[in-house]
Design an enzyme around this catalytic site. Sequence first.
Site, mmCIF file in Angstrom:
data_model
loop_
_atom_site.group_PDB
_atom_site.id
_atom_site.type_symbol
_atom_site.label_atom_id
_atom_site.label_comp_id
_atom_site.label_asym_id
_atom_site.label_seq_id
_atom_site.Cartn_x
_atom_site.Cartn_y
_atom_site.Cartn_z
ATOM 1 N N PRO A 145 1.865 -1.222 9.759
ATOM 2 C CA PRO A 145 1.351 -2.024 8.647
ATOM 3 C C PRO A 145 1.523 -3.520 8.924
ATOM 4 O O PRO A 145 2.605 -3.961 9.256
ATOM 5 C CB PRO A 145 2.231 -1.600 7.455
ATOM 6 C CG PRO A 145 3.015 -0.417 7.922
ATOM 7 C CD PRO A 145 3.038 -0.438 9.410
ATOM 8 N N GLU A 146 0.432 -4.259 8.832
ATOM 9 C CA GLU A 146 0.482 -5.708 8.999
ATOM 10 C C GLU A 146 0.278 -6.353 7.631
ATOM 11 O O GLU A 146 0.235 -5.657 6.613
ATOM 12 C CB GLU A 146 -0.577 -6.139 10.027
ATOM 13 C CG GLU A 146 -0.344 -5.435 11.373
ATOM 14 C CD GLU A 146 -1.327 -5.856 12.460
ATOM 15 O OE1 GLU A 146 -1.906 -6.949 12.360
ATOM 16 O OE2 GLU A 146 -1.506 -5.086 13.406
ATOM 17 N N ARG B 113 2.937 -5.878 24.385
ATOM 18 C CA ARG B 113 2.113 -5.124 23.425
ATOM 19 C C ARG B 113 0.749 -4.815 24.023
ATOM 20 O O ARG B 113 0.199 -5.603 24.795
ATOM 21 C CB ARG B 113 1.915 -5.938 22.144
ATOM 22 C CG ARG B 113 3.187 -6.353 21.437
ATOM 23 C CD ARG B 113 3.948 -5.158 20.869
ATOM 24 N NE ARG B 113 3.161 -4.388 19.916
ATOM 25 C CZ ARG B 113 3.021 -4.694 18.629
ATOM 26 N NH1 ARG B 113 3.633 -5.749 18.132
ATOM 27 N NH2 ARG B 113 2.294 -3.945 17.832
#
Length: 290
Positions: A2-3, A280
Site C-alpha cells: 500500500p502506497e 527495488r
Amino acid sequence: MPELPEVEHVKRGIKPFAKGQKIESITYSDKVQEGKAANKETIIKGLELDTFKTFTEQYIITDIERRSKYIVFYLEKDGDQRILLSHLGMAGGFFVVDELEDIGNANYRKHWHVIFQLDNHKLLVYSDIRRFGEIRNLPSFDAYPSFLEIAPEPFDEEALPHYMACYDKSYYQNKPIKQMILDHRVIAGCGNIYACEALFRAGIHPATLPNDLNHQQREMLFYYVREVLQAGIDSGGTSISDYLHADGSKGTMQLHLNVYKQKYCKVCGNEIETAVIGGRNSHFCPHCQN
Ligand SMILES: [Zn+2]
C-alpha cells in the site's frame, strides 16, 4: 504494497465509523501472541501486549489521519493523550465491520491480527496477510523519531522546496533517482509503483543520478509524482495482489499504469524492461526513458 493513495483510501474507509468511538477492548490473534512470546514483535511493536492494552482500551479515538504511508489514530482518555501509529507493511489493512465474517476477502478474514471492539458495537480489525505491518502506541511522535523525518505531504506547499533541497545533500548524489524519490525523507508516500510511473511520465531513466538532472527536470519529476499520486487517489488506489478498500472494494489505478508490471510501452510499443535499481524492482521503457 500500500502506497499513499491506498493508505488514504483505507483511512477514508474506516474514519466515518471509528472516529469519536471509544475502544472498549482489544483481542490479539494467536500469531501476535506467539510472536511477542518469541521476541519477534509481530505487528504490535515496542510495548508488551498488556501495556499496549492499558494505553488503548477505554481511550476515545478523537481523530484519524493519514501521514505518508502511515495511519494515525489520536486517542484520549481523561486528558491523557496517546497515538496509535500504523504502517500497513506489504499487505495490511484496516476494516470496520459488525463481525469478522463481514470482511469480504477470505484472506483478510482469515489473517486478522488485532481487533479493536468499539463502543458503537463495530469491530475495527487490523488484518495482515504477510505480517510485515506494524502498530505502535506512543505518548507522542517524539517517541518515534523516524516518523518526524518524513518529508512534508506531497500536496503541501513546502513539499517541492523540501524535495529540491535534497539534491544538495551528498547522501543522495551517488544514488539512482528512483531510490531518492522512494525515500520518504525526500517525498512522502511515493512507493515503488508510483515512482516507476512518475519516472515514465517524466521520461527519466530510473538509474539516472540526481546530479545529471537539470533544475527543470527535477521540478517536472516532482510534479509527475504528485500527478500519479493524485491519479491513484482519484481512481481508488492500485489493486494489485492483495490491496482492497476498507469496505472490500477494489481500486482501478492498475488499469492506468504505463510501466509497472506492464509488458509493452503504451507510447512506443517497445518492451518494458525490468531491473533491480536501488534494491527495488523497476519497470521502465528504455526507449522513452533515458
Ligand atoms: Zn516507450
